[in-house]
Scaffold this active site. Structure first.
Site, mmCIF file in Angstrom:
data_model
loop_
_atom_site.group_PDB
_atom_site.id
_atom_site.type_symbol
_atom_site.label_atom_id
_atom_site.label_comp_id
_atom_site.label_asym_id
_atom_site.label_seq_id
_atom_site.Cartn_x
_atom_site.Cartn_y
_atom_site.Cartn_z
ATOM 1 N N PHE A 115 0.839 -1.210 0.000
ATOM 2 C CA PHE A 115 0.000 0.000 0.000
ATOM 3 C C PHE A 115 0.870 1.254 0.000
ATOM 4 C CE2 PHE A 115 -3.681 2.490 1.920
ATOM 5 C CZ PHE A 115 -4.522 2.300 0.831
ATOM 6 N N GLU B 266 11.335 -11.562 -18.621
ATOM 7 C CA GLU B 266 10.954 -10.786 -19.792
ATOM 8 C C GLU B 266 12.102 -10.732 -20.810
ATOM 9 O OE1 GLU B 266 9.593 -6.967 -18.407
ATOM 10 O OE2 GLU B 266 8.108 -7.868 -17.084
ATOM 11 N N HIS C 299 4.571 -5.030 -20.332
ATOM 12 C CA HIS C 299 5.242 -4.148 -19.364
ATOM 13 C C HIS C 299 5.050 -2.674 -19.737
ATOM 14 C CE1 HIS C 299 8.687 -4.187 -16.218
ATOM 15 N NE2 HIS C 299 7.905 -3.121 -16.055
ATOM 16 N N ARG D 117 2.859 4.200 -2.732
ATOM 17 C CA ARG D 117 2.321 5.239 -3.614
ATOM 18 C C ARG D 117 1.381 4.670 -4.681
ATOM 19 N NH1 ARG D 117 7.902 6.776 -3.605
ATOM 20 N NH2 ARG D 117 8.317 8.780 -2.582
ATOM 21 N N ILE D 118 1.842 3.625 -5.392
ATOM 22 C CA ILE D 118 1.056 3.093 -6.504
ATOM 23 C C ILE D 118 -0.192 2.378 -5.984
ATOM 24 C CG2 ILE D 118 1.055 1.498 -8.458
ATOM 25 C CD1 ILE D 118 4.066 2.103 -8.756
ATOM 26 N N ARG E 48 3.019 -4.758 6.153
ATOM 27 C CA ARG E 48 3.615 -5.036 7.457
ATOM 28 C C ARG E 48 2.997 -4.188 8.555
ATOM 29 N NH1 ARG E 48 10.078 -5.324 5.812
ATOM 30 N NH2 ARG E 48 9.959 -7.273 4.621
ATOM 31 N N ARG F 132 6.037 -6.944 -9.941
ATOM 32 C CA ARG F 132 7.173 -7.680 -10.484
ATOM 33 C C ARG F 132 6.706 -9.091 -10.836
ATOM 34 N NH1 ARG F 132 8.896 -3.565 -11.281
ATOM 35 N NH2 ARG F 132 10.859 -2.585 -10.696
ATOM 36 N N GLY G 298 3.418 -0.413 -17.706
ATOM 37 C CA GLY G 298 3.012 0.335 -16.517
ATOM 38 C C GLY G 298 3.359 1.807 -16.540
#
Length: 325
Positions: A159, A273, A291, A161-162, A182, A244, A293
């Site tokens: 949880f 990849e 890929h 930034r993205i 965590r 990832r 993103g």
């Protein structure tokens, strides 16, 4: 460090947007990879003794053997947020600083996460393939039914930034937000999420209708989504991964997609990849993107400027704004 007479030599391992390549070349002695294909380990190893700065991407494996092959490079200025492809311990031993480009690709990656989520739950990939192949016979009430997002639980694994930016977008679709990490996040996000924190990973998986991955790569998260984790997910759930590739056991995922335990998945990253796990290629209920993103003009230029800012700071002996090692 920078000399008044000699410009630091920099190797950029892949092509950047033209605007930031020009910015970098105005100040430094830069070598660009004109072919824009991944450099092999031998070439990367040789670069360690020929350049002052190495500017790699996620497509380059900067392992301990590469790092120990030369003693000239003193800064590895990574073009990207993730740095699990760089042997940080070996870099530290050689006195090499490592930087990355956080923050500037948050929105583009969150946008793509939502694109994958929507394509998966509304069967967008299947629909386009059917139409392009000439198999579509017209509208009918039971054709290619998907799932509504309103009222469904989006379970975010990680949880940062993205993850939070994705949650804000999903909230606008009427989704409920839950997350695993965590520790619970103490600060307010940009939108009113009313997010529920789970300290137990498998409880989060059981609660979510859609699970979206936002954790770093590396040994700690490798196959975090394995057969046991997938079995913990509710029947008919969806999995989205823009984090990832190695976080997911793709054989276990493929089996769950085949047997119907999961309704669908949307993936943008893969463990080796550009190879795609063979088990996924024949499945209709998985969306596979190459890929993408951070693949917006805005994000990729901002990433390049982050690299340049770190190089500028290094040449001036200043604090590195994005140092990770």
């Amino acid at each position: 460090m920078e000399s008044d007479l000699v410009k630091p030599r920099i190797l950029v391992t892949r092509r950047w947007p033209e605007a930031v390549e020009q910015e970098l070349a105005k100040v430094y002695d830069v070598t660009f990879n004109a072919s824009d294909t991944p450099l092999d380990q031998q070439t990367l190893a040789a670069a360690m003794g020929e350049y002052d700065v190495l500017a790699p991407t996620v497509s380059d494996r900067i392992d301990a053997d590469v790092i120990k092959a030369g003693d000239r490079v003193k800064l590895i200025a990574n073009y990207g947020v993730g740095f699990d492809h760089i042997a940080l311990d070996a870099a530290h031993e050689r006195g090499i600083a490592v930087t990355n480009t956080p923050g500037v690709l948050t929105d583009s990656t969150a946008d793509l996460t939502m694109a994958l989520l929507l394509m998966a739950v509304r069967r967008g990939g299947e629909g386009e393939r059917e139409l392009r192949s000439g198999q579509w016979t017209g509208w009918r009430p039971t054709h290619m039914l998907g799932t509504s997002l309103h009222g469904k639980v989006l379970g975010l694994v990680g949880f940062g930034r993205i993850g939070q930016a994705t949650a804000c977008r999903a909230r606008a679709f009427g989704m409920k937000i839950a997350y695993y990490g965590r520790h619970p996040v103490s600060h307010k996000t940009a939108c009113d999420l009313d997010a529920h924190y789970y300290s137990d990973f498998h409880k989060l998986l059981r609660a979510a209708h859609v699970v979206s991955l936002h954790v770093p790569g590396g040994a700690e998260t490798r196959h975090m989504i394995d057969a046991a984790a997938i079995q913990s997910m509710r029947k008919g759930a969806y999995l989205v991964n823009t984090a990832r590739g190695e976080v997911v056991d793709h054989d276990a995922l493929a089996e769950a997609l085949r047997n119907g335990h999961l309704s669908g998945a949307g993936l943008d990253v893969y463990p080796e990849e550009p190879q795609i796990p063979e088990a996924l290629l024949g499945l209709e209920n998985v969306v596979l993107l190459p890929h993408l993103g951070s693949a917006t003009h805005e994000a990729r230029e901002a990433m390049g400027r982050k690299v340049i800012a770190n190089i500028h700071a290094w040449t001036k002996g200043q604090h590195l704004p994005d140092q990770v090692a």
